[in-house]
Design an enzyme around this catalytic site. Structure first.
Site, mmCIF file in Angstrom:
data_model
loop_
_atom_site.group_PDB
_atom_site.id
_atom_site.type_symbol
_atom_site.label_atom_id
_atom_site.label_comp_id
_atom_site.label_asym_id
_atom_site.label_seq_id
_atom_site.Cartn_x
_atom_site.Cartn_y
_atom_site.Cartn_z
ATOM 1 N N ASP A 1 0.499 -1.414 -0.191
ATOM 2 C CA ASP A 1 -0.227 -0.269 0.070
ATOM 3 C C ASP A 1 1.157 1.239 -0.251
ATOM 4 O O ASP A 1 0.645 2.291 0.628
ATOM 5 C CB ASP A 1 -1.118 -0.328 1.166
ATOM 6 C CG ASP A 1 -2.245 -1.395 1.173
ATOM 7 O OD1 ASP A 1 -2.082 -2.137 0.278
ATOM 8 O OD2 ASP A 1 -3.553 -0.970 2.224
ATOM 9 N N ASP B 1 -0.300 -4.979 -3.747
ATOM 10 C CA ASP B 1 -1.625 -3.703 -4.183
ATOM 11 C C ASP B 1 -0.525 -2.267 -3.549
ATOM 12 O O ASP B 1 -1.208 -1.706 -3.426
ATOM 13 C CB ASP B 1 -2.549 -3.739 -3.259
ATOM 14 C CG ASP B 1 -2.449 -4.857 -2.906
ATOM 15 O OD1 ASP B 1 -3.524 -5.954 -3.844
ATOM 16 O OD2 ASP B 1 -3.203 -5.826 -2.038
#
Length: 331
Positions: A161, A182
Site C-alpha cells: 500500500d 497492492d
C-alpha cells in the site's frame, strides 16, 4: 509571506540544480533555516490566503509524518533540494516514517505524507518513504483531499500500500513508485502515471495495483503510460512473480499502455482478488501497445486488449492542462 503567483511561471524539469529556495518559500533544513521539519513549516503556512505558498526543504532525512490539512485555502508547492530537477535520481530529501495498520491506524493515518488539502499541491524532488516493510499496510503518500496532487521527480517507497490515491486526481511524472502488495490503491481516486519507474521488490507473489472502485459511477481510474515495470535495484525477483493488478472492488479500472513490462510480470497479466472472492464481474483491466517479456502470453480472461490509447483528457478531464497540479514541463 510573499505572494507566489509567479511560481507557476518558473521553468522546471530543465535538468538544472535547485539548491536554494525559490523566492518567498518557507525554508526547512537540518540547521540554519526557518524550520527544522516539514511539519513545522506546514503549520506556519497561512490558512487565510488563497495565493500560492511554497516550502523548500534542504538535504537530509526527516523522520516525521506530515499532514497537509484540509483547512489550507491556497495551492501549495513543496520543493526538495536537488542537483537535477528533471529526475528523482538526484534527490537529496527524504521524508521517512514507519507507521502501519499494526499500530491500529487507518490506511490514510499510516501515510508518511498525507495530503488532505482541497486547493492543490505539487511535490518536486522529494522521496516519500514508509519504512515499515513486510507485514502490514503502510502508506508512503496518501491523497485524500480532492484538490489535485502532482508528484514530479519524486520517489514513493514502501512494501504494501505505498501510494493511496483515494480521492481527487493524482498526476505522477518522471518519478518512482516501489512496493510489493497492492502498492497503488484506493477507492475513488484518479491517478495518471507518466514516464514512471514502477519498481517491484523481492516477493513470492505481488500485485502493482488494487483498484477499489465500487460503482460504475465512481470516477476511480489508474493509467500507466510510457512506464517501466522492473525489479528494484538489489532485489532478486522471479520471472512471473508479479501481476499488473487485482480488483479490490468489482468495478476496478486500470490501464497499462505503451509501457515496458519486464519478465517479472506474469503472462496472465492480471489476477483475481482471492479464490472464491474473485471480484472480476465488472473490471476494466486494459493494455495497449506494451512491450517487453512481461507483455507477452495469454492474458486473464477478464482483461482486455484495448484498440486505442487512453488519453489524459478522458481520464483527467478536458481542463487538465490548466489545472494547478499539472506541470507540462514533465511530460
Amino acid at each position: 509571506m510573499l505572494s507566489l503567483t509567479l511560481l507557476t511561471l518558473l521553468p522546471l524539469a530543465s535538468a538544472v540544480p535547485r539548491l536554494t529556495a525559490p523566492q518567498g518559500c518557507l525554508t526547512v533544513a537540518k540547521s540554519s533555516a526557518q524550520h527544522t521539519s516539514l511539519k513545522s513549516a506546514v503549520a506556519a503556512l497561512s490558512l487565510t490566503t488563497t495565493s500560492a505558498q511554497c516550502i523548500f526543504i534542504g538535504p537530509g532525512t526527516y523522520n516525521e509524518q506530515v499532514l497537509v490539512p484540509s483547512t489550507l485555502k491556497s495551492p501549495l508547492i513543496i520543493y526538495g533540494s536537488t542537483s537535477d530537477d528533471a529526475t528523482y535520481k538526484s534527490n537529496t530529501v527524504t521524508l521517512l516514517s514507519s507507521l502501519s495498520q499494526a499500530n491500529g491506524l487507518s490506511n490514510d493515518e499510516t501515510g508518511t505524507l498525507r495530503v488532505h488539502s482541497k486547493a492543490g499541491v505539487k511535490i518536486y524532488n522529494i522521496d516519500m518513504v514508509n519504512g515499515y516493510g513486510k507485514g502490514s499496510q503502510a502508506v508512503a503518500l496518501s491523497v485524500q483531499g480532492g484538490g489535485g496532487v502532482g508528484v514530479y521527480g519524486g520517489r514513493m517507497v514502501g512494501f504494501q500500500d505505498t501510494l493511496l490515491a483515494n480521492e481527487g486526481k493524482t498526476f505522477v511524472a518522471k518519478s518512482l513508485v516501489q512496493g510489493a502488495t497492492d502498492f497503488v490503491f484506493g477507492r475513488r481516486g484518479i491517478a495518471w502515471f507518466q514516464g514512471v519507474d514502477v519498481m517491484v521488490v523481492e516477493a513470492s507473489v505481488g500485485y502493482i495495483t488494487a483498484s477499489g472502485r465500487q460503482l460504475a459511477s465512481d470516477p476511480g481510474y489508474y493509467v500507466f503510460d510510457n512506464c517501466v515495470v522492473a525489479a528494484a535495484d538489489a532485489h532478486s525477483v522471479a520471472n512471473g512473480a508479479y501481476y499488473l493488478g487485482r480488483p479490490w472492488a468489482a468495478f476496478a479500472r486500470v490501464v497499462f499502455q505503451r509501457s515496458n513490462l519486464e519478465a517479472v510480470i506474469n503472462s496472465a497479466g492480471w489476477r483475481i482478488w482471492n479464490t472464491g472472492d474473485e471480484r472480476t464481474s465488472n473490471v476494466l483491466f486494459g493494455e495497449y501497445g506494451n512491450t517487453g517479456t512481461g507483455s507477452q502470453g495469454t492474458r486473464a480472461s477478464f482483461s482486455k486488449k484495448l484498440g486505442a490509447l487512453v488519453t489524459m483528457a478522458e481520464v483527467l478531464g478536458s481542463d487538465y492542462s490548466t489545472a494547478w497540479w499539472f506541470d507540462r514541463n514533465y511530460l
